[in-house]
Design an enzyme around this catalytic site. Structure first.
Site, PDB file in Angstrom:
ATOM      1  N   ARG A 209       7.977   5.358   1.759  1.00 32.36           N
ATOM      2  CA  ARG A 209       8.557   5.994   2.951  1.00 32.36           C
ATOM      3  C   ARG A 209       8.819   7.483   2.728  1.00 32.36           C
ATOM      4  O   ARG A 209       8.991   8.222   3.700  1.00 32.36           O
ATOM      5  CB  ARG A 209       9.867   5.306   3.321  1.00 32.36           C
ATOM      6  CG  ARG A 209       9.666   3.917   3.892  1.00 32.36           C
ATOM      7  CD  ARG A 209      10.974   3.392   4.442  1.00 32.36           C
ATOM      8  NE  ARG A 209      10.766   2.332   5.392  1.00 32.36           N
ATOM      9  CZ  ARG A 209      10.757   1.039   5.097  1.00 32.36           C
ATOM     10  NH1 ARG A 209      10.962   0.651   3.877  1.00 32.36           N
ATOM     11  NH2 ARG A 209      10.554   0.138   6.031  1.00 32.36           N
TER      12      ARG A 209
ATOM     13  N   GLY B  59       0.810  -1.213   0.000  1.00 35.39           N
ATOM     14  CA  GLY B  59       0.000   0.000   0.000  1.00 35.39           C
ATOM     15  C   GLY B  59       0.841   1.260   0.000  1.00 35.39           C
ATOM     16  O   GLY B  59       2.017   1.222  -0.349  1.00 35.39           O
TER      17      GLY B  59
ATOM     18  N   LYS C 184      13.701  -1.052  -7.540  1.00 33.96           N
ATOM     19  CA  LYS C 184      14.314  -0.273  -6.450  1.00 33.96           C
ATOM     20  C   LYS C 184      14.756  -1.239  -5.336  1.00 33.96           C
ATOM     21  O   LYS C 184      15.804  -1.073  -4.747  1.00 33.96           O
ATOM     22  CB  LYS C 184      13.353   0.769  -5.879  1.00 33.96           C
ATOM     23  CG  LYS C 184      14.037   1.603  -4.788  1.00 33.96           C
ATOM     24  CD  LYS C 184      13.200   2.746  -4.335  1.00 33.96           C
ATOM     25  CE  LYS C 184      12.070   2.315  -3.460  1.00 33.96           C
ATOM     26  NZ  LYS C 184      12.539   1.741  -2.152  1.00 33.96           N
TER      27      LYS C 184
ATOM     28  N   GLY D 223       9.204  -3.983  -8.284  1.00 34.55           N
ATOM     29  CA  GLY D 223      10.021  -2.828  -8.648  1.00 34.55           C
ATOM     30  C   GLY D 223      11.499  -3.121  -8.388  1.00 34.55           C
ATOM     31  O   GLY D 223      11.847  -3.747  -7.379  1.00 34.55           O
TER      32      GLY D 223
ATOM     33  N   HIS E 205       4.382   2.135  -8.023  1.00 37.90           N
ATOM     34  CA  HIS E 205       3.459   0.993  -8.010  1.00 37.90           C
ATOM     35  C   HIS E 205       2.550   1.021  -9.236  1.00 37.90           C
ATOM     36  O   HIS E 205       2.259  -0.016  -9.828  1.00 37.90           O
ATOM     37  CB  HIS E 205       2.557   1.046  -6.764  1.00 37.90           C
ATOM     38  CG  HIS E 205       3.279   0.913  -5.464  1.00 37.90           C
ATOM     39  ND1 HIS E 205       3.422   1.962  -4.583  1.00 37.90           N
ATOM     40  CD2 HIS E 205       3.897  -0.140  -4.893  1.00 37.90           C
ATOM     41  CE1 HIS E 205       4.076   1.550  -3.513  1.00 37.90           C
ATOM     42  NE2 HIS E 205       4.395   0.284  -3.676  1.00 37.90           N
TER      43      HIS E 205
ATOM     44  N   LEU F  21       0.438   3.628  -2.057  1.00 38.83           N
ATOM     45  CA  LEU F  21       0.836   3.527  -3.467  1.00 38.83           C
ATOM     46  C   LEU F  21       1.283   4.869  -4.029  1.00 38.83           C
ATOM     47  O   LEU F  21       0.776   5.927  -3.665  1.00 38.83           O
ATOM     48  CB  LEU F  21      -0.338   2.995  -4.296  1.00 38.83           C
ATOM     49  CG  LEU F  21      -0.877   1.623  -3.877  1.00 38.83           C
ATOM     50  CD1 LEU F  21      -1.952   1.157  -4.857  1.00 38.83           C
ATOM     51  CD2 LEU F  21       0.226   0.577  -3.777  1.00 38.83           C
ATOM     52  N   HIS F  22       2.243   4.800  -4.944  1.00 31.95           N
ATOM     53  CA  HIS F  22       2.747   5.980  -5.651  1.00 31.95           C
ATOM     54  C   HIS F  22       2.949   5.582  -7.111  1.00 31.95           C
ATOM     55  O   HIS F  22       2.664   4.427  -7.493  1.00 31.95           O
ATOM     56  CB  HIS F  22       4.035   6.480  -4.995  1.00 31.95           C
ATOM     57  CG  HIS F  22       5.054   5.395  -4.781  1.00 31.95           C
ATOM     58  ND1 HIS F  22       5.708   4.761  -5.815  1.00 31.95           N
ATOM     59  CD2 HIS F  22       5.509   4.800  -3.641  1.00 31.95           C
ATOM     60  CE1 HIS F  22       6.536   3.859  -5.328  1.00 31.95           C
ATOM     61  NE2 HIS F  22       6.425   3.846  -4.014  1.00 31.95           N
TER      62      HIS F  22
END
Ligand code: PAF
Length: 280
Positions: free
Chosen positions: A187, A31, A149, A147, A37, A33-34
């Site tokens: 974050r 969750g 990252k 992702g 995502h 989300l950005h």
């Protein structure tokens, strides 16, 4: 878009979709989300008939209880974003639906899980393996999207599905960055404006290492160049390392298959980033 909360309902859905011959693309998330995502949802949308996204903050992968408690939970806004991104189904279960009993298994993830995040966050990858295996069993997708990252997480999940012979393609998707270069992360919303500026040093340090290698420096010199950038700002560095991209081992020589990885705390918030180090 329909939301499911129980293990039984999502299992029944995946069985029905499979029987109908539909391909399922799955995006597991915690969750908050950005755009990062949403780019995974788009990738899944392009290659599958049906897209399922899970929103579940997995307690077993947090090695610090404060980190778990402070992890942003924004289900309402997540659902809105998923609707706009044309996601078909959301699985947002309570903990006891995913883990009716505590999972005490020790997953065999091999060398790739041992260092970097593995060393700095004891138990983290075991918790990730536990939840990802369970979610993959419930959603039973053809492809699952992660992702890059979290590059080591991606490598660990590839090792997991290989070790446990799970029939799913693990698709790694490019890092999405803000215009400033800051890698998108759930974050980031906990950072002050000043903290966001400081956090830019992570990407700067990765690029500095890349420039150093391109300028003919050794791997050790390039690592030092990256670390120097992080000494100039108020961050608590956990690691800055250059590794082989294939298995995250230490490189014996300079190749075109390297990755720089960094983890640091900014304003107490733990951030990670990485960059593929291409020589041109
Ligand atoms: O990357 C994440 O958001 C989480 O580690 C994952 C893969 C959803 C497992 O909880």
């Amino acid at each position: 878009m329909q939301t499911f909360k129980t293990a039984k309902s999502i299992l029944e859905l995946s069985e029905k979709l499979r029987q109908e011959g539909q391909t399922i693309g799955f995006v597991p998330t915690m969750g908050a989300l950005h755009e990062g995502h949403i780019s995974l949802i788009k990738k899944a949308r392009e290659a599958n008939d049906i897209v399922v996204c899970s929103v579940f903050v997995n307690p077993s992968q947090f090695n610090e209880s404060a980190d778990f408690e402070n992890y942003p939970r924004t289900l309402e806004s997540d659902i809105k974003q998923l609707k706009s991104a044309d996601c078909d189904f959301v699985f947002a279960p309570p903990t006891d639906e995913v883990f009716p009993e505590k999972d005490t298994a020790e997953y065999e993830l091999g060398e790739v899980a041992r260092e970097l995040e593995g060393a700095h966050r004891p138990g983290h990858f075991n918790g990730v393996a536990s939840v990802v295996k369970r979610l993959l069993e419930l959603v039973n997708p053809h492809r699952a999207y992660f992702g890059l990252k979290d590059y080591q997480q991606y490598a660990v999940i590839k090792a997991l599905v290989k070790r446990y012979k799970m029939d799913v393609d693990i698709v790694g998707c490019e890092i999405v960055r803000e215009r400033s270069g800051l890698a998108m992360s759930s974050r980031n919303i906990r950072l002050s404006n000043g903290g966001r500026d400081t956090a830019l040093a992570l990407y700067r340090s990765l690029r500095e290492a890349q420039s150093a290698l391109r300028a003919g420096k050794t791997v050790a010199q390039a690592e030092s160049a990256g670390r120097v950038i992080l000494k100039m700002v108020p961050v608590d560095l956990e690691y800055f390392e250059i590794r082989n991209r294939s298995d995250l081992s230490q490189p014996a020589e300079k190749t075109d298959n390297l990755i720089a990885l960094v983890a640091a705390r900014v304003e107490g918030i733990r951030l990670i980033d990485n960059l593929f180090l291409n020589m041109e």
